[in-house]
Write a protein that holds these residues in place. Structure first.
Motif: not given
Length: 392
Positions: A101-102, A347-350, A144-145, A137-140
């Motif tokens: 994951l990144d 979001p990375a953790m999620i 946002t995706n 899998s961050g915020f944007d």
């Protein structure tokens, strides 16, 4: 069976990911944090009460990464390092058969350019190895995706127009500083703008297009069109899309400083010689600027990041706004990092939590909008990034 997660990167975002993972230890069981700088890992280990293991690794070395992943034997690797290191970490995961994951797509070290092409090229190899890669899998990119996918699933038959709106109204008190890695930040902001319309990319001069947007809980802010990587995947996955743009806010002081530095050559990424020593001007500037990881305590104010989607539902026009507001000081109290790191790290953790729990599973390379948005949206509300939605 492999269990637990290996987090690579111990900057501001790595700190948030680790803190939030420890809060969700029931899901992750075992957490290992690795960085080139072991002292950063030791500090975070102390902050979370010793509930993680730590290791030293050079994320530029596939061999070192492969050795570490093979030794730790995690269920998955969370790449919270630099975008330059995406491919080395993906390769190490491929060699060891571990999920990946990144939070940001690959960026070329020697060219101010980021793109998914080289990461998407791993799709077939990951399928053959029966492992999954979740990109952005961050915020944007990331939330946002997910917002776009949620809008597509629940609010539209077709989305025609999307504007992604990113506002950081935080004040750190310095004349000039960047809220994340200065090298990445300044390359991104000074690059030419780009947006997608009617099936093609349109390029603009840097920050040439501006709109004023009234951000809830913040107010009206100048917002400038930029190129941002989530658009590259969203144009593939959102049905009926006619145009997508990305806007980010900047204050006049930031822009003035950046333009002056650019005019004197301090944003150059090629080597120059100074008194017999070879240096890269942007690396020198990075060394002179405040470390973004130290800004948390002094940053006050809020961020507001979201999407405006416009399209058709049951034959009628519809326009909605989905957004999150995050407070810098609240983020700092919880994790020791400001909201820019918090909104990327949570979001990375999620994403990792949903993979570990088997909610998200697959073989190959995925962007987050390809998966069911509902579990991710539920976790955002539980994990400290509640979202709001309103009709426009």
């Amino acid at each position: 069976m492999n269990e637990g997660i290996l987090i690579i990167g111990a900057g501001g975002v790595g700190r948030v990911v680790t803190h939030k993972a420890v809060q969700n230890l029931d899901a992750f069981k075992k957490i290992t944090l690795a960085s080139r700088t072991l002292s950063k890992c030791e500090q975070i280990q102390k902050e979370v009460g010793g509930k993680i293991d730590i290791a030293k690794v050079n994320a530029d070395s596939v061999d070192e990464l492969t050795e570490l992943v093979g030794r730790v034997k995690p269920f998955m690797v969370l790449n919270i390092a630099l975008p330059y290191q995406d491919l080395t970490i993906m390769e190490a995961c491929l060699r060891t058969g571990v999920h990946y994951l990144d939070t940001a797509n690959y960026e070329h070290p020697d060219t101010a350019k980021f793109e998914y092409k080289l990461q998407w090229a791993y799709d077939e190899k990951y399928k053959q190895k029966e492992i999954m890669a979740l990109l952005g899998s961050g915020f944007d990119p990331g939330v946002t995706n997910v917002f776009c996918a949620y809008a597509q699933k629940h609010y539209f038959d077709e989305i025609h127009y999307i504007d992604i709106l990113d506002c950081n109204a935080g004040d750190h008190g310095y004349p000039f500083a960047t809220n994340f890695n200065p090298e990445i930040n300044l390359r991104e902001v000074s690059a030419k703008g780009r947006y997608w319309e009617d099936g093609k990319w349109i390029e603009t001069e840097p920050l040439a297009i501006k709109q004023v947007w009234d951000y809830p809980q913040i107010g009206p802010k100048d917002s400038y069109l930029m190129y941002h990587e989530e658009m590259e995947s969203l144009v593939k996955h959102i049905k009926g899309l006619k145009r997508i743009r990305f806007f980010m806010t900047f204050g006049e002081s930031y822009l003035t400083h950046m333009r002056c530095l650019e005019n004197v050559g301090m944003l150059r990424i090629d080597e120059i010689e100074v008194d017999g020593c070879k240096v890269v001007p942007l690396h020198v500037l990075k060394a002179l600027l405040p470390d973004p990881a130290t800004l948390g305590e002094r940053t006050k104010g809020k961020t507001n990041i979201g999407i405006v989607a416009e399209g058709i539902k049951e034959g009628k026009k519809r326009k909605i706004y989905i957004y999150n507001v995050c407070d810098h000081q609240e983020a700092y109290k919880e994790t020791g990092a400001q909201a820019v790191s918090y909104t990327t790290g949570v979001p990375a953790m999620i994403g990792a939590k949903l993979m570990v729990e088997g909610v998200y599973k697959g073989k190959g390379v995925y962007n987050v909008e390809e998966l069911d948005p509902d579990p991710f949206m539920d976790e955002l509300n539980k994990q400290g990034l509640p979202w709001h939605i309103k009709e426009l």
